[in-house]
Design an enzyme around this catalytic site. Sequence first.
Site, PDB file in Angstrom:
ATOM      1  N   SER A  19       0.844  -1.199   0.000  1.00  0.00           N
ATOM      2  CA  SER A  19       0.000   0.000   0.000  1.00  0.00           C
ATOM      3  C   SER A  19       0.883   1.254   0.000  1.00  0.00           C
ATOM      4  CB  SER A  19      -0.897   0.008   1.233  1.00  0.00           C
ATOM      5  OG  SER A  19      -0.473  -0.968   2.144  1.00  0.00           O
ATOM      6  N   PHE A  20       2.119   1.138   0.470  1.00  0.00           N
ATOM      7  CA  PHE A  20       2.934   2.363   0.528  1.00  0.00           C
ATOM      8  C   PHE A  20       4.188   2.253  -0.305  1.00  0.00           C
ATOM      9  CE2 PHE A  20      -0.074   2.640   3.584  1.00  0.00           C
ATOM     10  CZ  PHE A  20       0.126   1.799   4.662  1.00  0.00           C
ATOM     11  N   LYS A  38      11.699  -2.904  -0.874  1.00  0.00           N
ATOM     12  CA  LYS A  38      10.457  -2.134  -0.891  1.00  0.00           C
ATOM     13  C   LYS A  38      10.841  -0.666  -1.008  1.00  0.00           C
ATOM     14  CE  LYS A  38       6.825  -3.096   1.896  1.00  0.00           C
ATOM     15  NZ  LYS A  38       5.861  -3.042   3.028  1.00  0.00           N
ATOM     16  N   SER A  89      14.022  -9.733   3.016  1.00  0.00           N
ATOM     17  CA  SER A  89      14.241 -11.105   2.521  1.00  0.00           C
ATOM     18  C   SER A  89      13.523 -11.292   1.181  1.00  0.00           C
ATOM     19  CB  SER A  89      13.656 -12.133   3.486  1.00  0.00           C
ATOM     20  OG  SER A  89      13.983 -11.861   4.799  1.00  0.00           O
ATOM     21  N   ALA A  91      11.586 -13.901  -0.839  1.00  0.00           N
ATOM     22  CA  ALA A  91      10.895 -15.198  -0.679  1.00  0.00           C
ATOM     23  C   ALA A  91      10.702 -15.755  -2.083  1.00  0.00           C
ATOM     24  CB  ALA A  91       9.547 -14.984  -0.002  1.00  0.00           C
ATOM     25  N   GLU A  95       3.973 -15.348  -2.986  1.00  0.00           N
ATOM     26  CA  GLU A  95       2.818 -15.323  -2.082  1.00  0.00           C
ATOM     27  C   GLU A  95       2.083 -16.663  -2.040  1.00  0.00           C
ATOM     28  OE1 GLU A  95       1.946 -10.647  -3.328  1.00  0.00           O
ATOM     29  OE2 GLU A  95       0.415 -12.184  -3.662  1.00  0.00           O
ATOM     30  N   ASP A 134      -3.413  -6.952   9.068  1.00  0.00           N
ATOM     31  CA  ASP A 134      -3.697  -7.107   7.623  1.00  0.00           C
ATOM     32  C   ASP A 134      -3.231  -8.469   7.151  1.00  0.00           C
ATOM     33  OD1 ASP A 134      -2.922  -5.336   4.516  1.00  0.00           O
ATOM     34  OD2 ASP A 134      -4.706  -6.438   5.162  1.00  0.00           O
ATOM     35  N   GLU A 138      -1.937 -12.885   0.600  1.00  0.00           N
ATOM     36  CA  GLU A 138      -0.931 -12.111  -0.144  1.00  0.00           C
ATOM     37  C   GLU A 138       0.262 -11.727   0.750  1.00  0.00           C
ATOM     38  OE1 GLU A 138      -4.194 -11.720  -0.020  1.00  0.00           O
ATOM     39  OE2 GLU A 138      -4.968 -10.520  -1.695  1.00  0.00           O
ATOM     40  N   ASP A 152       4.715  -7.520   5.401  1.00  0.00           N
ATOM     41  CA  ASP A 152       3.895  -6.311   5.359  1.00  0.00           C
ATOM     42  C   ASP A 152       3.379  -5.899   6.731  1.00  0.00           C
ATOM     43  OD1 ASP A 152       1.564  -4.946   2.941  1.00  0.00           O
ATOM     44  OD2 ASP A 152       2.591  -4.082   4.676  1.00  0.00           O
TER      45      ASP A 152
HETATM   46  N1  LIG Z   1       4.082  -5.534   1.208  1.00  0.00           N
HETATM   47  C1  LIG Z   1       5.271  -6.175   1.393  1.00  0.00           C
HETATM   48  O1  LIG Z   1       5.940  -6.008   2.395  1.00  0.00           O
HETATM   49  N2  LIG Z   1       5.643  -7.005   0.407  1.00  0.00           N
HETATM   50  C2  LIG Z   1       6.778  -7.799   0.355  1.00  0.00           C
HETATM   51  C3  LIG Z   1       7.840  -7.675   1.277  1.00  0.00           C
HETATM   52  C4  LIG Z   1       8.962  -8.513   1.165  1.00  0.00           C
HETATM   53  C5  LIG Z   1       8.992  -9.470   0.126  1.00  0.00           C
HETATM   54  C6  LIG Z   1       7.916  -9.563  -0.775  1.00  0.00           C
HETATM   55  C7  LIG Z   1       6.805  -8.721  -0.652  1.00  0.00           C
HETATM   56  C8  LIG Z   1       8.211 -10.579  -1.667  1.00  0.00           C
HETATM   57  C9  LIG Z   1       7.299 -10.992  -2.753  1.00  0.00           C
HETATM   58  C10 LIG Z   1       7.676 -12.002  -3.781  1.00  0.00           C
HETATM   59  C11 LIG Z   1       6.985 -12.154  -4.953  1.00  0.00           C
HETATM   60  C12 LIG Z   1       7.598 -13.177  -5.669  1.00  0.00           C
HETATM   61  C13 LIG Z   1       7.168 -13.678  -6.986  1.00  0.00           C
HETATM   62  C14 LIG Z   1       6.588 -12.802  -7.893  1.00  0.00           C
HETATM   63  C15 LIG Z   1       6.190 -13.287  -9.147  1.00  0.00           C
HETATM   64  C16 LIG Z   1       6.324 -14.607  -9.470  1.00  0.00           C
HETATM   65  C17 LIG Z   1       6.874 -15.473  -8.526  1.00  0.00           C
HETATM   66  C18 LIG Z   1       6.959 -16.920  -8.874  1.00  0.00           C
HETATM   67  O2  LIG Z   1       6.875 -17.279 -10.003  1.00  0.00           O
HETATM   68  N3  LIG Z   1       7.082 -17.806  -7.912  1.00  0.00           N
HETATM   69  C19 LIG Z   1       7.120 -19.257  -8.249  1.00  0.00           C
HETATM   70  C20 LIG Z   1       5.926 -19.955  -7.693  1.00  0.00           C
HETATM   71  N4  LIG Z   1       4.699 -19.816  -8.499  1.00  0.00           N
HETATM   72  C21 LIG Z   1       3.606 -19.585  -7.554  1.00  0.00           C
HETATM   73  C22 LIG Z   1       2.221 -19.783  -8.116  1.00  0.00           C
HETATM   74  C23 LIG Z   1       2.081 -21.045  -8.893  1.00  0.00           C
HETATM   75  C24 LIG Z   1       3.167 -21.145  -9.912  1.00  0.00           C
HETATM   76  C25 LIG Z   1       4.534 -21.043  -9.305  1.00  0.00           C
HETATM   77  C26 LIG Z   1       7.318 -15.018  -7.289  1.00  0.00           C
HETATM   78  C27 LIG Z   1       8.653 -13.629  -4.914  1.00  0.00           C
HETATM   79  N5  LIG Z   1       8.688 -12.896  -3.736  1.00  0.00           N
HETATM   80  C28 LIG Z   1       9.482 -11.098  -1.291  1.00  0.00           C
HETATM   81  O3  LIG Z   1      10.085 -12.008  -1.838  1.00  0.00           O
HETATM   82  N6  LIG Z   1       9.924 -10.400  -0.213  1.00  0.00           N
END
Ligand SMILES: NC(=O)Nc1ccc2c(c1)=C(Cc1cc(-c3cccc(C(=O)NCCN4CCCCC4)c3)c[nH]1)C(=O)N=2
Length: 299
Positions: A19-20, A38, A89, A91, A95, A134, A138, A152
């Site tokens: 959101s931010f 972020k 980190s 990930a 999600e 929240d 996601e 988040d």
């Molecule tokens: N609001 C927040 O704080 N958001 C954040 C904060 C930290 C953070 C964050 C969000 C992350 C989000 C994220 C998104 C992704 C991602 C985005 C797009 C595609 C994929 C991806 O393809 N992943 C493989 C798994 N897929 C998943 C769904 C089925 C098919 C296979 C991962 C990896 N990590 C992250 O890694 N670290």
Amino acid sequence: PAKYTPKDFIFGKVIGEGSFGTVYLAKDIHTGKEHAIKVCDKRHIIKEKKTEYVTREKEVLNMLAGAKHSFVRLYCTFQDIDRLYFVLSYAKNGELLPYINKVGSFDIECTKFYSAEILRGLEYLHGLGIIHRDLKPENILLDEKMHVLITDFGCTKILKEPEVPLNENETHVRERKNSFVGTAQYLSPEILTDRNASRSSDLWAFGCIIYQMVAGLPPFRARNDYMIFQKIQKLDYEVPDGFSEMAKSLVEQLLVLDPTQRLGAQDEHGAGYPSIRAHPFFEGVDFETLHEQTPPPIY
Ligand SMILES: NC(=O)Nc1ccc2c(c1)=C(Cc1cc(-c3cccc(C(=O)NCCN4CCCCC4)c3)c[nH]1)C(=O)N=2
């Protein structure tokens, strides 16, 4: 470097929209390590009067630095003239939501494992007096080994010294009336009516997430937020045929309008949620070794 700058990273694709701010995949040019960064626009934060949310997110992420599991880590922050940067980190598996959408619904083993990992995170968070406010699929991320990383913390509430005892179980710092937080489908009735969240508000969202892992959709659904709020306040949701009886029993004990009557709400603060762990749904789950376990495949 003593103090990082954007030049220390190679920025890649957008991997999230908070959101931010916007979350980018980025590589540290010195270590080659991948991070999520972020990026928050300062003018936007000031214009939207969200400075306290960004400050609180950093405060909470620093409070979670000691956690060995369950949360994204904050490695460092820095800023330039227009933006704030949070190096977090990465990930790798993103999600939880796309996994639920991909398979339609989780089998019981997956639901038990991921519910237990989320519960472990909530126990740690609530033990520090932090309410997420929240929690939703996601914001449940999956690391390289498919373990949960909660993220988040922009909407969190840190419970201070008791100011205004709302009920015998919880005290709250009275929220400013206009500070509305959270995502419609997962909001608890007390946030909708008196705006005050408690640990139990996260237990409601936890119940919604368990329901969604089993049913494939959140329990309270409608064309718009107002109609969703109506359904929440009337506890108007249906349990589809074939929904596991154990999971139904747990969801029904979490989706309770009175926050003090939700399973876990009467558990002693700071001592985890023994009454939720003891629910038959979690039979056979070893909560203490979750992080060493190999997560069940999601298919
Ligand atoms: N609001 C927040 O704080 N958001 C954040 C904060 C930290 C953070 C964050 C969000 C992350 C989000 C994220 C998104 C992704 C991602 C985005 C797009 C595609 C994929 C991806 O393809 N992943 C493989 C798994 N897929 C998943 C769904 C089925 C098919 C296979 C991962 C990896 N990590 C992250 O890694 N670290």
